[in-house]
Design an enzyme around this catalytic site. Structure first.
Site, PDB file in Angstrom:
ATOM      1  N   TYR A  89      10.407   1.564  51.465  1.00 28.20           N
ATOM      2  CA  TYR A  89       9.781   1.785  52.774  1.00 28.20           C
ATOM      3  C   TYR A  89       8.725   0.719  53.054  1.00 28.20           C
ATOM      4  O   TYR A  89       8.693   0.130  54.145  1.00 28.20           O
ATOM      5  CB  TYR A  89       9.160   3.178  52.797  1.00 28.20           C
ATOM      6  CG  TYR A  89       8.406   3.520  54.055  1.00 28.20           C
ATOM      7  CD1 TYR A  89       9.084   3.818  55.233  1.00 28.20           C
ATOM      8  CD2 TYR A  89       7.012   3.557  54.063  1.00 28.20           C
ATOM      9  CE1 TYR A  89       8.391   4.138  56.393  1.00 28.20           C
ATOM     10  CE2 TYR A  89       6.313   3.872  55.215  1.00 28.20           C
ATOM     11  CZ  TYR A  89       7.006   4.171  56.377  1.00 28.20           C
ATOM     12  OH  TYR A  89       6.312   4.482  57.523  1.00 28.20           O
ATOM     13  N   SER A  90       7.885   0.455  52.081  1.00 27.56           N
ATOM     14  CA  SER A  90       6.826  -0.535  52.259  1.00 27.56           C
ATOM     15  C   SER A  90       7.407  -1.929  52.484  1.00 27.56           C
ATOM     16  O   SER A  90       6.895  -2.702  53.307  1.00 27.56           O
ATOM     17  CB  SER A  90       5.894  -0.540  51.051  1.00 27.56           C
ATOM     18  OG  SER A  90       5.278   0.718  50.884  1.00 27.56           O
TER      19      SER A  90
END
Length: 254
Positions: free
Chosen positions: A160-161
């Site tokens: 996600y990051s």
């Protein structure tokens, strides 16, 4: 006159959470808002109804992101909706908000999960911006929702990051590219924000999450939506290529 009178906007993933709060705030400022959703038609309609109760205008646009043909589907429905409700195909404000979380420990990440997160969070926004360029007028606004996780670590959200770091790069490079047209492109990075998940109803969990930011409270979607609305307004005409930390000072210390 409201700040966004006679403007049109698309907010992806606006059936709930930050997207819904953003759509409602933009509509409150006078914009006609396209409320995008992937699968929850009822929730998207609730967003529209909430906007209409406040005297605003909105319509829904359904398209699942992260699958083949996603951007084609989105823009076919968006252009039809803009023509019907605005009388022309013009998009003044684009908010790339839709996203998919990873939620996997580093040792459990699979290629399939990684590909899905990247497809929704990075690939789709890139090509949504590309497809929108012919219908965004000079002086338009593009706001991409990033995350505070690109500045601090959460090992369960590596994919996600990474995807949100990519969307920040989309903002940076398109800001330079679109500068001559006075189209501003910025990223907004929320921290922990109440998205309606049951975890926010657990006192101990909420207390822990609140303790991570400077204000010692959990953000509400409106806290972020208001920042987006500012960037969409003429007041923010001299801000572009910027990463706006809207995390409430998460992990500043103390």
């Amino acid at each position: 006159m409201s700040k966004l009178e006679n403007k049109t906007a698309l907010v992806t993933g606006s059936s709930r959470g930050i997207g819904r709060a953003t759509a409602r705030r933009l509509a409150r400022e006078g914009a006609l808002v396209a409320v995008h959703y992937a699968s929850n038609a009822e929730a998207a309609q609730e967003t529209v109804e909430g906007i209409e109760k406040e005297g605003g205008r909105a319509f829904t646009v359904q398209a699942e992101l992260g699958v083949p043909g996603d951007v084609d589907t989105l823009f076919e429905k968006l252009t039809a909706g803009l023509q019907e409700h605005a009388g022309e195909v013009r998009l003044d404000i684009l908010v790339n908000n839709a996203g998919a979380m990873g939620g996997q420990k580093p040792e459990d990440i699979t290629p399939e999960n990684f590909d899905h997160v990247i497809a929704v969070n990075a690939k789709a926004p890139l090509f949504i911006v590309q497809r929108a360029l012919p219908i965004i007028p000079d002086g338009g606004r593009i706001i991409n929702i990033a995350t505070g996780l690109v500045r601090y670590a959460n090992p369960d959200e590596i994919a996600y990051s990474m995807s949100k770091a990519a969307i920040d790069q989309i903002s940076l490079h398109f800001a330079r590219y679109l500068g001559p047209r006075r189209i501003t492109v910025n990223s907004v990075a929320p921290g922990i924000t109440n998205n309606g998940s049951p975890v926010f109803d657990i006192p101990e969990a909420r207390e822990f999450m609140a303790g991570l930011n400077a204000f010692k409270q959990v953000a509400e979607p409106e806290d972020v939506g208001d920042v987006v609305a500012f960037l969409a307004s003429d007041d923010a005409r001299w801000i572009t290529g910027t990463f706006v930390d809207a995390s409430g000072g998460t992990l500043l210390g103390g």
